[in-house]
Design an enzyme around this catalytic site. Structure first.
Site, PDB file in Angstrom:
ATOM      1  N   ASP A 146     119.927  25.139  36.727  1.00 35.43           N
ATOM      2  CA  ASP A 146     119.314  26.132  37.021  1.00 35.43           C
ATOM      3  C   ASP A 146     119.702  26.080  38.402  1.00 35.43           C
ATOM      4  O   ASP A 146     119.429  25.059  39.138  1.00 35.43           O
ATOM      5  CB  ASP A 146     117.820  26.118  36.868  1.00 35.43           C
ATOM      6  N   THR A 166     119.778  32.866  39.548  1.00 34.84           N
ATOM      7  CA  THR A 166     119.814  32.216  40.793  1.00 34.84           C
ATOM      8  C   THR A 166     121.164  31.543  41.265  1.00 34.84           C
ATOM      9  O   THR A 166     121.421  30.994  42.376  1.00 34.84           O
ATOM     10  CB  THR A 166     118.610  31.032  40.779  1.00 34.84           C
ATOM     11  N   THR A 167     121.986  31.018  40.076  1.00 39.16           N
ATOM     12  CA  THR A 167     123.120  30.515  40.345  1.00 39.16           C
ATOM     13  C   THR A 167     124.124  31.582  40.814  1.00 39.16           C
ATOM     14  O   THR A 167     125.003  31.513  41.883  1.00 39.16           O
ATOM     15  CB  THR A 167     123.854  29.978  39.285  1.00 39.16           C
ATOM     16  N   ASP A 205     112.775  31.105  33.133  1.00 39.94           N
ATOM     17  CA  ASP A 205     113.825  32.039  33.317  1.00 39.94           C
ATOM     18  C   ASP A 205     113.605  33.190  32.313  1.00 39.94           C
ATOM     19  O   ASP A 205     113.789  34.410  32.502  1.00 39.94           O
ATOM     20  CB  ASP A 205     115.034  31.680  33.195  1.00 39.94           C
TER      21      ASP A 205
END
Lengths: 527, 535
Positions: free
Chosen positions: B69, B102-103, B400
Site C-alpha cells: 500500500d 495511493t501508489t 482500501d
C-alpha cells in the site's frame, strides 16, 4: 547532490536483487539453524540469555529457540513469527514450519536465478499448496466414531510428538499421561485445567498424573492436615487489614486511646468477616490473597483449613474442579456455591509439601507432576508435554489423523509432481520446486538420524508409486517401513497448518523487492 | 550577485549566517527537487498493479512491516528530504480522501516531474509548464467523466460493487481470496450505508484481527467483537436475548473530583463507613439488576467485592472495554451509555440476540461476540491469518476495499482499470494539445506522455514488453474508439477491461490526477531552497 538522500541519516535501502538476496539468505539461515532439531534423532540447542545470570535453556522446541534469538534480518523475523503462531495455534510443528518455509525459499532462489518472475513462482506455489492440501484431505483417517481406535490414534500421536523430545525415553509413559489428561477435558481446548507442577528430584519416569488437584501451598499452622468430605470456600478477598475503600477516608485521632479503639474495631471487623466465612459451614478456606496471622489463628480455632495466596490460575482451577464459586462477599451464606471434595491431605513430593484435593466433584481438571534431575530437564519436559497436550486437544476436536515419518510429505510431493506435469507454463517449474521442498523434510529427518537420506528417499519414492502405500522412514531401525504398523501418526490439523503457514510466509518474502530500514530509534541518553 | 554596502562598506545581512546555510537557486533548485520527487516515485513504481511487488520496511523499533500500500510504505519510510515529504503528504491525502490509488498518485506525480525536467532543459519557464499541466489536467478530468459509466446497484445487485472491490484487492497479498474479502467488504459497507443520503460512516465498521487460522476464515459479523472476556471466570459464557447496561462508571467506591478527606476518629464512624461501603456495592449491583439488565459492559474496573456480587446475582459483566468499542456497542445494541448508576433505566439498555465468548487456539485468548443486535448498523470484520504481518496487511487492504465501496455508494460512476483510463486521457490530452497556441502546448503534450507512465509501469511489473504493449493498446483504442482497452496484467488473453471486470471509481481517478498536478505545480514553483546547515 542533495537528492541522494531522501532518507534520514542512518536509514538504509536495499533494492531488487540485493533485497531479495538479503531476505533469502536471512530466511534460510534461520531455517538451517533449527533444521538439526527436526525429527526423533534431532539435536538440542543450548540458549544462553543475555540477561542477568546468563540463564541457560536446553531445548529442542523450534518456537522456543526462535523466540530467544535476537534477529536483525527482517525476513528472518517473518519466519520467527510464523513459528510463534504455529505454537499458539496448534502447539506443535514449530520446527517443521520454519524448515519448510526455508526450503521453499531455497528452491525459489534457484528459480529466480534462472530468471523466473517471483509472481510466477508465487502462483505456482499457491496451486501446489492447494493441491497438496487436497491430497492430504483425501488420505486422512477419521476414527472419531470408534472410541477404542480413537484412543489408540491419540496414543500414537502423543508417542510420535514426544519421540522427538527429551521425553522420548519414557514416551510410552508420558503419552499415556498426556492422553489421559486430554481425555478428561472432554473436548475443551482449554489447557489451563491441566496443571503441570515441576519438582526436581527423582527421574522422569516418576512423573505422574493425579486425578485430583494439587496446590503448591502449605497448610496454615495448627490447622488440620487432613480433611475428609471437605466443603471448600474459594475466595478472593483481602484477609490482611480490610481497608475502607471509600476514597479519601483516613484515620485521624488525637489520643493513643482512640488509636487502640479503632484498632479494636478493625479487629472486630476482621473477626466478623471470619465468622461470616465460618458461617458458611465450611471446613476449608482458600484465598487468593494473603491471610494474616490474626484471621489464620481464628480459622485454626474453628478447625478450618485455611490456604493463603493461591495464585490466580490456582484459584480458577480450584473453583473449576471443586465446582464452587469464587466469592468476595460473605453476607449470603445460603446462596454461595461451595466446592466439594472427598479428601484434602498434605502430601510430600520429594522434599516439598503440597496439598492434594482428591475426589473432586468435576473431573475435568487434573494435575501432572513432573519429576526430573534438574530444572533444565524439567523445563524442557514441560515444553514437550505442553506440545503433546496441545496437539492432542486439537486432535480431539478435529479427529482427522495422518501417518507420520515423512509419509504425508511423500504423498503431497507425489500429487504436486503429478500436477506439475499436467500444467503448462512456467508455473510448473515452481510446482516442481514445491515438491522438492516438501521432500526436504523427510530428507532432513533422515540426515539428522545419520542415515543415508538419498537412498532412503528414493526407496520411499518408489514405494509411493503404489496406490495406498503406507511407508515412511523408520528412524529407529534406519530403514523404510510401514508407518501404520509402527503406529506413527500425526494430526491432520498440524500438518495443514505447517503447509499453509509456510507457503504464506514464503510468498510474503518472495513478494518483497525492496527493504527499507529506518534509522534505529535513538535511546534517551541517560549517561 | 551584486552586494549592497552601507556607508561603512559592510554588506547588508539579508540571511543570517549565510555561509553556513545550503542554498540552491534557480534551475539547480528545480532539478534537485524534481529528482528527489522522482526517486520517491521510483520506489513505489514496482508496487503498482496486480503483479506489483511488496516492500519490506523495518521500523525504528525493529518491527517488520510488509506492505504493498503506497500510503503505508511512504509513511513508514522515515523520509528526510522536504520534497520527498511533499510526496508522502500527497499519498496521504489521497488515502484520506479516497482510500485507494495511493501508489498510482505518486507514480503519476513522479512522471509529471520527469517530463517537466525535460521541458525545463529546453528553457521553458516553470510557470508556463505549471499552467500547461493545469489545463491538461482539466482536459483529462473532463475526459474521464465522458468515458465513465454509471452502474446501478441495490440491496440485491451487489455484483458490480464486488467486482470493483476485487480490482482493488487484486494488487494486494490477499488476492488469493479476494472474492470472499470483496464480498465481506461490500456487505459490511452496505450494512452501515445510508443509501438515502448516499453516505457511509466507516467508523461503524470495526476491523479486528486475530493471529491464527487462515485467511479464508475471515468473517463478517453483524455485531461487535470485543477482545475481552467476562470479568469473573465462572460467569456464563453465552447469554441469549441479552439486555445490556453500558456503563462508564466503575464498580468501585465513588471518587468525588473535589479533594476531600473523611476523617475517622471514633469507632462509630469507622463502623458506619464500613456499612456505607458495603451498602454501596450492593446498591450498584442492585440498580443494574433492577432495571432488568442481563449483561453489564463497563468502561472501568471492578472491585473484587463488586465482581463477586455481580457473579452472585447472576449478572455477567465485562470490564475495561475501550471507549470506542463502548460507543460501537451502544450504536449496535441501541442502548445508551450511562455515566451514573442512578440514571439507569430500562429504556437505556441495549439489546442483543446473543452474546457469547469464544476461545481461540491453544493459548487462553478469548473474545466476546455480540450478535443479532437491535440495530445491525454496526458490523465487525474479523480477520484471521497466518501471522501478524499478514493480518496487518489484510487490515490495510480491507480498508482500501471499504473506501472503494463507500466511494461507489457516494458516486456510482466508474471508469475501467488496467491503465485504460489513463491511456484514454492521454489520447484526449494529446489531441487537445495541438489546438493550444503558445508554449503551454508542450507542457500539455508532456502531461499526456506522463499519463502513459501508469499503464507502462503496469506492463513492466507484469513482465510484459512495456513499450510494445502500450503502443499496441493505444493504437487499438484509437482505431476502435473504445476506451476500455487496457493492459492485460493477469494474462487472461483479452485486454478489454470491460470483459475482465476491472473497474475503478471515477472520483478516485479524478482525484489522483488533480492531486498529482497540484503537487507537481507546487514543486515546480520553487526556485530557491534554503536549508540550515547540519548542526
Amino acid at each position: 547532490m542533495a537528492i541522494d538522500r531522501i532518507f534520514k541519516d542512518e536509514a538504509s535501502e536495499e533494492k531488487g536483487e540485493r533485497a531479495r538476496m538479503a531476505s533469502f539468505v536471512g530466511a534460510m539461515a534461520i531455517a538451517d539453524l533449527v533444521k538439526t532439531t527436526l525429527g526423533p534423532k534431532g539435536m538440542d540447542k543450548i540458549l544462553q540469555s543475555t540477561g542477568r545470570g546468563h540463564e541457560v535453556t536446553v531445548t529442542n522446541d523450534g518456537a522456543t529457540i526462535l523466540k530467544s534469538l535476537h534477529i536483525d534480518n527482517p525476513a528472518a523475523k517473518v519466519l520467527v513469527d510464523i513459528s510463534k503462531v504455529q505454537d499458539d495455534e496448534v502447539g506443535d510443528g514449530t520446527t517443521s514450519v520454519v524448515v519448510l518455509a526455508g526450503e521453499l525459499l531455497r528452491e525459489a532462489e534457484k528459480l529466480v536465478a534462472s530468471k523466473i518472475h517471483p509472481m510466477t513462482i508465487i502462483a505456482g506455489f499457491r496451486m501446489a499448496a492447494e493441491c497438496a492440501r487436497n491430497a492430504l484431505v483425501e488420505k486422512v483417517v477419521d476414527n472419531k466414531e470408534d472410541a477404542e481406535k480413537f484412543r489408540s490414534d491419540l496414543m500414537n500421536i502423543a508417542r510420535t510428538t514426544l519421540s522427538s523430545k527429551i521425553l522420548s525415553q519414557d514416551k510410552e509413559h508420558f503419552a499415556k499421561l498426556a492422553v489421559d489428561a486430554v481425555m478428561r477435558l472432554k473436548g475443551s481446548t482449554n489447557l489451563e485445567s491441566v496443571q503441570i507442577i515441576k519438582k526436581p528430584g527423582g527421574s522422569l519416569i516418576d512423573s505422574f498424573l493425579d486425578e485430583g488437584f494439587i496446590l503448591d501451598k502449605k497448610i496454615g499452622i495448627g490447622q488440620p492436615k487432613r480433611i475428609e468430605n471437605a466443603k471448600i470456600l474459594v475466595a478472593n478477598t483481602a484477609m490482611d487489614t480490610d481497608k475502607v475503600k471509600i476514597y479519601g477516608a483516613r484515620v485521624r485521632v488525637d489520643s493513643m486511646a482512640k488509636v487502640a479503639e479503632i484498632e479494636g474495631a478493625e479487629k472486630e471487623k476482621m473477626k466478623e468477616k471470619v465468622n461470616k466465612i465460618i458461617g458458611h459451614g465450611i471446613n476449608c478456606f482458600v484465598n487468593r490473597q494473603l491471610i494474616y496471622n490474626f484471621p489464620e489463628e481464628l480459622f485454626a480455632d474453628a478447625g478450618i483449613l485455611a490456604i493463603e495466596h493461591a495464585d490466580f490460575d490456582g484459584i480458577e482451577r480450584l473453583a473449576l474442579v471443586t465446582g464452587g464459586e469464587i466469592a468476595s462477599t460473605f453476607d449470603n451464606p445460603e446462596s454461595v456455591k461451595l466446592g466439594h471434595c472427598d479428601l484434602i491431605e498434605e502430601i510430600m513430593i520429594g522434599e516439598d509439601k503440597l496439598i492434594k484435593f482428591s475426589g473432586v466433584a468435576m473431573g475435568q481438571a487434573c494435575t501432572i507432576v513432573l519429576r526430573g534431575a534438574s530444572h533444565h530437564v524439567l523445563d524442557e519436559a514441560e515444553r514437550s508435554l505442553h506440545d503433546a497436550l496441545c496437539v492432542l486437544s486439537q486432535t480431539v476436536n478435529d479427529s482427522r489423523v495422518l501417518l507420520g515419518g515423512g509419509w504425508p510429505e511423500m504423498v503431497m510431493a507425489k500429487e504436486v509432481d503429478a500436477l506439475a506435469r499436467k500444467t503448462p507454463g512456467k508455473k510448473s517449474l515452481a510446482m516442481e520446486a514445491f515438491s522438492r521442498a516438501l521432500l526436504a523434510i523427510p530428507t532432513t529427518i533422515a540426515d539428522n538420524a545419520g542415515l543415508d537420506s538419498a537412498e532412503l528417499i528414493s526407496q520411499l519414492r518408489a514405494e509411493h508409486q503404489n496406490e495406498g502405500c503406507t511407508t515412511g522412514i523408520d528412524v529407529i531401525s534406519g530403514s523404510v517401513g510401514d508407518m501404520a504398523e509402527r503406529g506413527i501418526c500425526e494430526a491432520f490439523k498440524v500438518k495443514q497448518a505447517v503447509l499453509l503457514s509456510a507457503t504464506e510466509a514464503a510468498e510474503m518474502i518472495l513478494r518483497v523487492d525492496e527493504i527499507i530500514t529506518c534509522a534505529p530509534r535513538r535511546r534517551e541518553d541517560r549517561m | 550577485m551584486a552586494l549592497a554596502f552601507d556607508d561603512y562598506g559592510r554588506p547588508y545581512i539579508i540571511l543570517k549566517e549565510q555561509e553556513s546555510k545550503n542554498r540552491l537557486r534557480g534551475l539547480d533548485a528545480q532539478k534537485a527537487n524534481i529528482s528527489a520527487g522522482k526517486s520517491v516515485a521510483r520506489i513505489l513504481r514496482t508496487s503498482l498493479g496486480p503483479k506489483g511487488m511488496d516492500k519490506m520496511l523495518q521500523s525504528p523499533d525493529g518491527d517488520v512491516i510488509i506492505s504493498n500500500d503506497g500510503a503505508t510504505i511512504l509513511e513508514q519510510m522515515d523520509v528526510d528530504n522536504q520534497i520527498a515529504k511533499l510526496m508522502v503528504e500527497l499519498s496521504r491525502s489521497q488515502d484520506y480522501e479516497i482510500g485507494d490509488g495511493t501508489t498510482g498518485v505518486v507514480v503519476l506525480a513522479g512522471s509529471l516531474l520527469e517530463q517537466a525536467e525535460r521541458l525545463l532543459e529546453r528553457g521553458i519557464h516553470p510557470i508556463r509548464i505549471a499552467e500547461g499541466y493545469e489545463m491538461a489536467s482539466r482536459i483529462a478530468v473532463e475526459n474521464l467523466e465522458r468515458i465513465a459509466n454509471k452502474f446501478e446497484f441495490g440491496e440485491t445487485i451487489l455484483e458490480p460493487l464486488i467486482q470493483t472491490c476485487m480490482t482493488t484487492l487484486s494488487s494486494k497479498i490477499v488476492n488469493r481470496c479476494k472474492r470472499s474479502l470483496a464480498e465481506i467488504a461490500v456487505k459490511a459497507v452496505l450494512a452501515v450505508a445510508d443509501l438515502e443520503r448516499k453516505d457511509v460512516n466507516l467508523d461503524l465498521i470495526k476491523v479486528e484481527g486475530k493471529v491464527g487460522g487462515k485467511l479464508e476464515d475471515t468473517e463478517l459479523i453483524y455485531g461487535i467483537v470485543v477482545d475481552k472476556d467476562m470479568s469473573h471466570p465462572q460467569m456464563p459464557k453465552q447469554i441469549e436475548d441479552a439486555k445490556i447496561a453500558i456503563l462508564t462508571c466503575p464498580f468501585e467506591p465513588p471518587k468525588p473530583k473535589t479533594k476531600h478527606k473523611v476523617d475517622i476518629d471514633t469507632v462509630e464512624k469507622f463502623q458506619t463507613l464500613r456499612k456505607q461501603e458495603q451498602k454501596y456495592f450492593d446498591d450498584m449491583v442492585q440498580q443494574c439488576k433492577d432495571v432488568g439488565a442481563t449483561l453489564v459492559i463497563c468502561q472501568w474496573g471492578f472491585d473484587d467485592e463488586a465482581n463477586h456480587l455481580l457473579m452472585h446475582r447472576n449478572l455477567p459483566a465485562v470490564r475495561w472495554v475501550g471507549g470506542v468499542e463502548l460507543e460501537l456497542i451502544a450504536i449496535a445494541t441501541g442502548g445508551r451509555i450511562v455515566p451514573r448508576f442512578q440514571e439507569l433505566t430500562p429504556e437505556k439498555l441495549g439489546k442483543a440476540g446473543i452474546v457469547r465468548e469464544k476461545a481461540f487456539g491453544t493459548t487462553k485468548d478469548r473474545m466476546l461476540y455480540i450478535e443479532h443486535c437491535a440495530n445491525s448498523r454496526a458490523v465487525t470484520i474479523f480477520i484471521r491469518g497466518g501471522n501478524k504481518m499478514i493480518i496487518e496487511e489484510t487490515k490495510r487492504s480491507i480498508h482500501d476495499a471499504l473506501c472503494v465501496a463507500r466511494n461507489l455508494i457516494r458516486n456510482n460512476s466508474i471508469v475501467y482499470g488496467g491503465g485504460s483510463a489513463e491511456i484514454s486521457c492521454s489520447i484526449a490530452v494529446e489531441a487537445a494539445a495541438d489546438r493550444y497556441p503558445g508554449v503551454e502546448q508542450y507542457a500539455i503534450r508532456a502531461f499526456g506522455d506522463a499519463l502513459e507512465s501508469i499503464p507502462m509501469a503496469l506492463a513492466e511489473n507484469s513482465g510484459l514488453q512495456p513499450i510494445e504493449t502500450l503502443s499496441a493498446v493505444k493504437s487499438q483504442q484509437i482505431k476502435d474508439n473504445n476506451p476500455h482497452f487496457g493492459i492485460d496484467c493477469n494474462d487472461v488473453g483479452t485486454n478489454d477491461m470491460r470483459e475482465q471486470n476491472v473497474f475503478e471509481t471515477l472520483i478516485g481517478k479524478q482525484q489522483q490526477i488533480l492531486l498529482a498536478t497540484q503537487v507537481v505545480k507546487m514543486i515546480l514553483k520553487i526556485d530557491d531552497v534554503i536549508s540550515p546547515s547540519e548542526y
